[in-house]
Structures are given as structure tokens and as C-alpha cells.
Motif scaffolding. Structure first.
Motif, short mmCIF file in Angstrom:
data_model
loop_
_atom_site.label_atom_id
_atom_site.label_comp_id
_atom_site.label_asym_id
_atom_site.label_seq_id
_atom_site.Cartn_x
_atom_site.Cartn_y
_atom_site.Cartn_z
N UNK A 89 0.96 -1.27 0.04
CA UNK A 89 -0.03 -0.02 -0.02
C UNK A 89 0.79 1.30 0.22
N UNK A 90 0.32 2.30 -0.50
CA UNK A 90 1.05 3.77 -0.20
C UNK A 90 0.84 4.14 0.87
N UNK A 91 -0.06 3.79 1.86
CA UNK A 91 -0.41 4.28 3.16
C UNK A 91 0.68 3.69 4.06
N UNK A 92 1.07 4.78 4.84
CA UNK A 92 2.33 4.38 5.91
C UNK A 92 1.50 4.84 7.27
N UNK A 93 0.21 5.04 7.26
CA UNK A 93 -0.58 5.30 8.63
C UNK A 93 -0.60 4.22 9.58
N UNK A 94 -0.16 4.32 10.74
CA UNK A 94 0.07 3.67 11.85
C UNK A 94 -1.43 2.64 12.14
N UNK A 95 -2.50 3.47 11.84
CA UNK A 95 -3.66 2.76 11.89
C UNK A 95 -3.96 1.82 10.98
N UNK A 96 -3.61 1.99 9.57
CA UNK A 96 -3.76 1.06 8.49
C UNK A 96 -2.81 -0.08 8.81
N UNK A 97 -1.48 0.09 9.35
CA UNK A 97 -0.56 -0.95 9.54
C UNK A 97 -1.19 -1.84 10.75
N UNK A 98 -1.52 -1.26 11.61
CA UNK A 98 -2.07 -1.94 12.92
C UNK A 98 -3.20 -2.56 12.49
N UNK A 99 -4.56 -2.13 11.83
CA UNK A 99 -5.60 -2.98 11.27
C UNK A 99 -5.05 -4.00 10.37
N UNK A 100 -4.32 -3.93 9.56
CA UNK A 100 -3.87 -5.21 8.54
C UNK A 100 -3.24 -6.22 9.48
N UNK A 101 -2.39 -6.13 10.55
CA UNK A 101 -1.95 -7.17 11.28
C UNK A 101 -2.92 -7.42 12.19
N UNK A 102 -4.06 -6.71 12.71
CA UNK A 102 -4.96 -7.27 13.51
C UNK A 102 -5.91 -8.42 12.49
N UNK A 103 -6.02 -7.99 11.26
CA UNK A 103 -6.80 -8.92 10.44
C UNK A 103 -5.93 -10.00 9.91
N UNK A 104 -4.72 -10.39 10.41
CA UNK A 104 -3.93 -11.32 10.20
C UNK A 104 -3.09 -11.32 8.95
N UNK A 105 -2.74 -9.95 8.64
CA UNK A 105 -1.95 -10.03 7.14
C UNK A 105 -0.47 -10.45 7.75
N UNK A 106 0.32 -11.05 6.59
CA UNK A 106 1.49 -11.71 7.21
C UNK A 106 2.70 -10.53 7.32
#
Length: 142
Positions: A89-106
Motif C-alpha cells: 500500500x501507499x499508506x504508511x498510517x499507523x492505524x492502517x498497519x495496525x488494522x492489517x496485522x489485526x486482520x492477520x496480514x503476514x
């Protein structure tokens, strides 16, 4: 060097899909990269029971079904939950990164701005998945 052979890229940007195709052709010509422009298109591919990419590269900000929504669907599907999903993603927003890992992104990668930097990023990604794949296979053989 042995890389996972089949990748799925889900990204609504035709330019980003083309850059990824060029990077994969340059770095891993034996790999198969399937590209689609939306989460709905990706889900349609999974209607075919023989379609099984080894890694999914997923953009977050897409119209219709967002990358977060697709990630949630994939990780709630017992037939797809095992497929690693790497957010690209182009987003480096902490909330996006956190949400991705919360949803089990690798993994979470912020897209590089230039082709040269993107090429280096894809090369690093491919090497990481090669090591990961080899380690998993060695662990399964024990």
C-alpha cells in the motif's frame, strides 16, 4: 533460487499492476503473477478450486471492496486462511498497519515511489518468501 511460483496481486491501479509485472518478469521470470483490479475480481478467481496462489499481494485503498474487507473474507475462509497476505500500500498510517496485522496480514510493505526502489523492494520480498518457504518445508519434514 526457488521462489513461490504463483502470486496474486490485487490492486486497482493499472500502473502499479504493470510495475509489478515488470518487476516480477525481471526478478523471477519463472514465477506466475496473476493480477486483478478489485477484491471482487479476486474472489471470483477463488471460485475455481484449482486456483491457489502461494502468496497474495494486496492493496488497501480500492473502490468497492477495500483491501481490509478482502483480507477479512480471506482470513475467515477455512480454504484460504493459510495463504499469506502481504499488504502492498501507499499508506504508511499507523492505524492502517495496525488494522492489517489485526486482520492477520503476514506482512505490510509501503509501496516505493520509484521503479528502481520498487524493484529492490520486490527483490527483498521474493528473497524473504524464499527463506520463509524453505523454513516451512524443513519444519514439515521433521
Amino acid at each position: 533460487m526457488l521462489f513461490p511460483s504463483h502470486y496474486l496481486l490485487v490492486d486497482d491501479s493499472p500502473q502499479d499492476r504493470l510495475l509489478a509485472q515488470e518487476a516480477f518478469e525481471a526478478l523471477c521470470p519463472d514465477c506466475m503473477l496473476t493480477c486483478v483490479g478489485s477484491g471482487r475480481e479476486a474472489l471470483t478467481l477463488f471460485d475455481d478450486p484449482t486456483f491457489e496462489p502461494e502468496v497474495i499481494l494486496l492493496d488497501l485503498n480500492m473502490p468497492g471492496m477495500s483491501g481490509f474487507e478482502l483480507l477479512k473474507v480471506l482470513k475467515n475462509d477455512p480454504h484460504r486462511v493459510h495463504i499469506p497476505v502481504v499488504i502492498l500500500s501507499t499508506s504508511d498510517a499507523r492505524q492502517d498497519i495496525s488494522q492489517a496485522y489485526t486482520l492477520h496480514a503476514s506482512s505490510y510493505l509501503v509501496k516505493s515511489a520509484t521503479f528502481t526502489a520498487f524493484l529492490q523492494q520486490v527483490e527483498t520480498f521474493l528473497h524473504y518468501w524464499q527463506v520463509n518457504r524453505t523454513t516451512r518445508r524443513a519444519g514439515q519434514a521433521s
